[in-house]
Every structure is written in structure tokens, then in C-alpha cells.
Design a protein around this motif. Structure first.
Motif, PDB file in Angstrom:
ATOM      1  N   MET A   1      65.505  29.602  41.903  1.00 57.70           N
ATOM      2  CA  MET A   1      65.388  30.800  41.090  1.00 57.70           C
ATOM      3  C   MET A   1      66.119  30.558  39.769  1.00 57.70           C
ATOM      4  O   MET A   1      67.273  30.170  39.752  1.00 57.70           O
ATOM      5  CB  MET A   1      66.004  31.985  41.844  1.00 57.70           C
ATOM      6  N   THR A   2      65.429  30.829  38.683  1.00 57.68           N
ATOM      7  CA  THR A   2      66.045  30.651  37.367  1.00 57.68           C
ATOM      8  C   THR A   2      66.993  31.811  37.073  1.00 57.68           C
ATOM      9  O   THR A   2      66.951  32.854  37.739  1.00 57.68           O
ATOM     10  CB  THR A   2      64.986  30.588  36.252  1.00 57.68           C
ATOM     11  N   ASP A   3      67.797  31.628  36.055  1.00 57.50           N
ATOM     12  CA  ASP A   3      68.713  32.680  35.616  1.00 57.50           C
ATOM     13  C   ASP A   3      67.920  33.938  35.233  1.00 57.50           C
ATOM     14  O   ASP A   3      68.285  35.052  35.613  1.00 57.50           O
ATOM     15  CB  ASP A   3      69.529  32.169  34.427  1.00 57.50           C
ATOM     16  N   ASP A   4      66.822  33.753  34.498  1.00 59.35           N
ATOM     17  CA  ASP A   4      65.985  34.894  34.105  1.00 59.35           C
ATOM     18  C   ASP A   4      65.397  35.594  35.323  1.00 59.35           C
ATOM     19  O   ASP A   4      65.355  36.829  35.378  1.00 59.35           O
ATOM     20  CB  ASP A   4      64.856  34.456  33.166  1.00 59.35           C
ATOM     21  N   ASP A   5      64.935  34.820  36.309  1.00 60.63           N
ATOM     22  CA  ASP A   5      64.377  35.415  37.530  1.00 60.63           C
ATOM     23  C   ASP A   5      65.435  36.246  38.259  1.00 60.63           C
ATOM     24  O   ASP A   5      65.167  37.348  38.732  1.00 60.63           O
ATOM     25  CB  ASP A   5      63.845  34.345  38.481  1.00 60.63           C
ATOM     26  N   PHE A   6      66.637  35.695  38.347  1.00 67.07           N
ATOM     27  CA  PHE A   6      67.729  36.403  39.011  1.00 67.07           C
ATOM     28  C   PHE A   6      68.005  37.740  38.329  1.00 67.07           C
ATOM     29  O   PHE A   6      68.063  38.782  38.975  1.00 67.07           O
ATOM     30  CB  PHE A   6      68.998  35.537  39.027  1.00 67.07           C
ATOM     31  N   PHE A   7      68.169  37.701  37.007  1.00 73.42           N
ATOM     32  CA  PHE A   7      68.504  38.930  36.288  1.00 73.42           C
ATOM     33  C   PHE A   7      67.334  39.911  36.234  1.00 73.42           C
ATOM     34  O   PHE A   7      67.542  41.121  36.242  1.00 73.42           O
ATOM     35  CB  PHE A   7      69.066  38.626  34.899  1.00 73.42           C
ATOM     36  N   ASP A   8      66.113  39.394  36.227  1.00 70.54           N
ATOM     37  CA  ASP A   8      64.951  40.280  36.267  1.00 70.54           C
ATOM     38  C   ASP A   8      64.890  41.010  37.605  1.00 70.54           C
ATOM     39  O   ASP A   8      64.540  42.186  37.659  1.00 70.54           O
ATOM     40  CB  ASP A   8      63.668  39.493  36.019  1.00 70.54           C
ATOM     41  N   ALA A   9      65.277  40.337  38.674  1.00 71.50           N
ATOM     42  CA  ALA A   9      65.314  40.973  39.994  1.00 71.50           C
ATOM     43  C   ALA A   9      66.458  41.986  40.094  1.00 71.50           C
ATOM     44  O   ALA A   9      66.312  43.042  40.715  1.00 71.50           O
ATOM     45  CB  ALA A   9      65.457  39.909  41.087  1.00 71.50           C
ATOM     46  N   GLN A  10      67.575  41.678  39.474  1.00 73.61           N
ATOM     47  CA  GLN A  10      68.741  42.553  39.548  1.00 73.61           C
ATOM     48  C   GLN A  10      68.638  43.762  38.617  1.00 73.61           C
ATOM     49  O   GLN A  10      69.114  44.848  38.957  1.00 73.61           O
ATOM     50  CB  GLN A  10      70.010  41.764  39.198  1.00 73.61           C
ATOM     51  N   PHE A  11      68.051  43.550  37.442  1.00 75.45           N
ATOM     52  CA  PHE A  11      67.959  44.597  36.418  1.00 75.45           C
ATOM     53  C   PHE A  11      66.512  44.633  35.900  1.00 75.45           C
ATOM     54  O   PHE A  11      66.236  44.172  34.787  1.00 75.45           O
ATOM     55  CB  PHE A  11      68.943  44.324  35.272  1.00 75.45           C
ATOM     56  N   PRO A  12      65.593  45.142  36.717  1.00 73.04           N
ATOM     57  CA  PRO A  12      64.164  45.093  36.368  1.00 73.04           C
ATOM     58  C   PRO A  12      63.857  45.709  34.998  1.00 73.04           C
ATOM     59  O   PRO A  12      64.411  46.740  34.622  1.00 73.04           O
ATOM     60  CB  PRO A  12      63.496  45.906  37.475  1.00 73.04           C
ATOM     61  N   GLY A  13      62.976  45.024  34.287  1.00 77.60           N
ATOM     62  CA  GLY A  13      62.503  45.532  33.008  1.00 77.60           C
ATOM     63  C   GLY A  13      63.462  45.363  31.845  1.00 77.60           C
ATOM     64  O   GLY A  13      63.206  45.887  30.765  1.00 77.60           O
ATOM     65  N   THR A  14      64.543  44.642  32.049  1.00 76.48           N
ATOM     66  CA  THR A  14      65.540  44.511  30.982  1.00 76.48           C
ATOM     67  C   THR A  14      65.749  43.069  30.531  1.00 76.48           C
ATOM     68  O   THR A  14      66.608  42.819  29.690  1.00 76.48           O
ATOM     69  CB  THR A  14      66.905  45.079  31.428  1.00 76.48           C
ATOM     70  N   ILE A  15      64.971  42.135  31.062  1.00 76.46           N
ATOM     71  CA  ILE A  15      65.271  40.723  30.839  1.00 76.46           C
ATOM     72  C   ILE A  15      65.281  40.341  29.363  1.00 76.46           C
ATOM     73  O   ILE A  15      66.159  39.589  28.927  1.00 76.46           O
ATOM     74  CB  ILE A  15      64.345  39.801  31.667  1.00 76.46           C
ATOM     75  N   HIS A  16      64.353  40.866  28.574  1.00 77.01           N
ATOM     76  CA  HIS A  16      64.328  40.490  27.149  1.00 77.01           C
ATOM     77  C   HIS A  16      65.557  41.023  26.419  1.00 77.01           C
ATOM     78  O   HIS A  16      66.180  40.314  25.634  1.00 77.01           O
ATOM     79  CB  HIS A  16      63.037  40.996  26.487  1.00 77.01           C
ATOM     80  N   ARG A  17      65.925  42.266  26.708  1.00 73.56           N
ATOM     81  CA  ARG A  17      67.115  42.859  26.102  1.00 73.56           C
ATOM     82  C   ARG A  17      68.372  42.128  26.566  1.00 73.56           C
ATOM     83  O   ARG A  17      69.267  41.825  25.783  1.00 73.56           O
ATOM     84  CB  ARG A  17      67.201  44.338  26.486  1.00 73.56           C
ATOM     85  N   LEU A  18      68.418  41.856  27.861  1.00 74.59           N
ATOM     86  CA  LEU A  18      69.578  41.178  28.432  1.00 74.59           C
ATOM     87  C   LEU A  18      69.752  39.800  27.792  1.00 74.59           C
ATOM     88  O   LEU A  18      70.870  39.424  27.409  1.00 74.59           O
ATOM     89  CB  LEU A  18      69.362  41.036  29.948  1.00 74.59           C
ATOM     90  N   ARG A  19      68.667  39.056  27.667  1.00 67.94           N
ATOM     91  CA  ARG A  19      68.730  37.729  27.065  1.00 67.94           C
ATOM     92  C   ARG A  19      69.210  37.806  25.621  1.00 67.94           C
ATOM     93  O   ARG A  19      70.067  37.023  25.193  1.00 67.94           O
ATOM     94  CB  ARG A  19      67.364  37.054  27.139  1.00 67.94           C
ATOM     95  N   ALA A  20      68.686  38.763  24.862  1.00 67.65           N
ATOM     96  CA  ALA A  20      69.094  38.920  23.459  1.00 67.65           C
ATOM     97  C   ALA A  20      70.566  39.293  23.358  1.00 67.65           C
ATOM     98  O   ALA A  20      71.306  38.759  22.523  1.00 67.65           O
ATOM     99  CB  ALA A  20      68.228  39.979  22.781  1.00 67.65           C
ATOM    100  N   MET A  21      71.016  40.198  24.221  1.00 65.04           N
ATOM    101  CA  MET A  21      72.411  40.619  24.207  1.00 65.04           C
ATOM    102  C   MET A  21      73.333  39.451  24.563  1.00 65.04           C
ATOM    103  O   MET A  21      74.393  39.283  23.962  1.00 65.04           O
ATOM    104  CB  MET A  21      72.621  41.784  25.184  1.00 65.04           C
ATOM    105  N   ARG A  22      72.925  38.640  25.534  1.00 63.99           N
ATOM    106  CA  ARG A  22      73.740  37.496  25.942  1.00 63.99           C
ATOM    107  C   ARG A  22      73.851  36.468  24.826  1.00 63.99           C
ATOM    108  O   ARG A  22      74.896  35.828  24.661  1.00 63.99           O
ATOM    109  CB  ARG A  22      73.159  36.850  27.195  1.00 63.99           C
ATOM    110  N   THR A  23      72.787  36.317  24.065  1.00 71.80           N
ATOM    111  CA  THR A  23      72.787  35.357  22.967  1.00 71.80           C
ATOM    112  C   THR A  23      73.751  35.780  21.864  1.00 71.80           C
ATOM    113  O   THR A  23      74.471  34.962  21.301  1.00 71.80           O
ATOM    114  CB  THR A  23      71.360  35.211  22.385  1.00 71.80           C
ATOM    115  N   ARG A  24      73.785  37.088  21.582  1.00 69.90           N
ATOM    116  CA  ARG A  24      74.625  37.604  20.490  1.00 69.90           C
ATOM    117  C   ARG A  24      76.075  37.845  20.892  1.00 69.90           C
ATOM    118  O   ARG A  24      76.963  37.812  20.053  1.00 69.90           O
ATOM    119  CB  ARG A  24      74.045  38.921  19.975  1.00 69.90           C
ATOM    120  N   ASP A  25      76.327  38.139  22.148  1.00 72.03           N
ATOM    121  CA  ASP A  25      77.657  38.571  22.579  1.00 72.03           C
ATOM    122  C   ASP A  25      78.174  37.630  23.669  1.00 72.03           C
ATOM    123  O   ASP A  25      77.777  37.722  24.829  1.00 72.03           O
ATOM    124  CB  ASP A  25      77.557  40.011  23.094  1.00 72.03           C
TER     125      ASP A  25
END
Length: 83
Positions: A1-25
Motif C-alpha cells: 500500500m502506498t502512502d497515498d493509498d493509506f491516507f486516502d483510506a484514512q481520510f477519504p476524499g482529501t488526498i489531493h489537499r493532504l498531499r499539497a498541505m504536506r508539501t508546503r508544511d
């Protein structure tokens, strides 16, 4: 399971926002990394019945809950912003 898959399962529908936030912060990125690590450790922990093991599992569960709350609050705060 990739990091994106994990977070998509944990926080559905937020993966793009989550990825962007992680990149900036970087602090938020570390919180997410810690959440993934502790969640995985809890999931893989042997379910021994000893008192120390029970306390350890309880501590892991509390850490997962606390980290999840922080992530959810940050996601809610970013809701509606252009992420």
C-alpha cells in the motif's frame, strides 16, 4: 500500500489537499508521517495479554487518536481554501 493509498483510506476524499498541505508544511508532513508509523505499529503489534503490552497498545492507540485529531483539524481548517 502506498502512502497515498493509506491516507486516502484514512481520510477519504482529501488526498489531493493532504498531499499539497504536506508539501508546503513540513510540520504537518511530520505529523502525517508519525500517524502512518504509529498506526502501522499498532496494527502489527502482537496482541499479547501482558500488562506492559496492554499499556503499550493503549499508548499507541492514544497516539493514533491524537495525531488523527490534529490531521482532521488541519484538514477542516484548510476546507474552502485553494489547496
Amino acid at each position: 500500500m502506498t502512502d497515498d493509498d493509506f491516507f486516502d483510506a484514512q481520510f477519504p476524499g482529501t488526498i489531493h489537499r493532504l498531499r499539497a498541505m504536506r508539501t508546503r508544511d513540513k510540520e504537518f508532513d511530520q505529523i502525517c508521517a508519525d500517524y502512518h508509523e504509529v498506526f502501522s505499529e499498532l496494527a502489527l503489534a502482537p496482541q499479547a495479554a501482558g500488562q506492559l503490552q496492554t499499556r503499550y497498545l493503549a499508548d499507541l492507540a492514544e497516539s493514533v487518536s491524537d495525531l488523527r485529531s490534529v490531521i482532521e483539524k488541519r484538514l477542516q481548517a484548510s476546507d474552502g481554501k485553494n489547496e
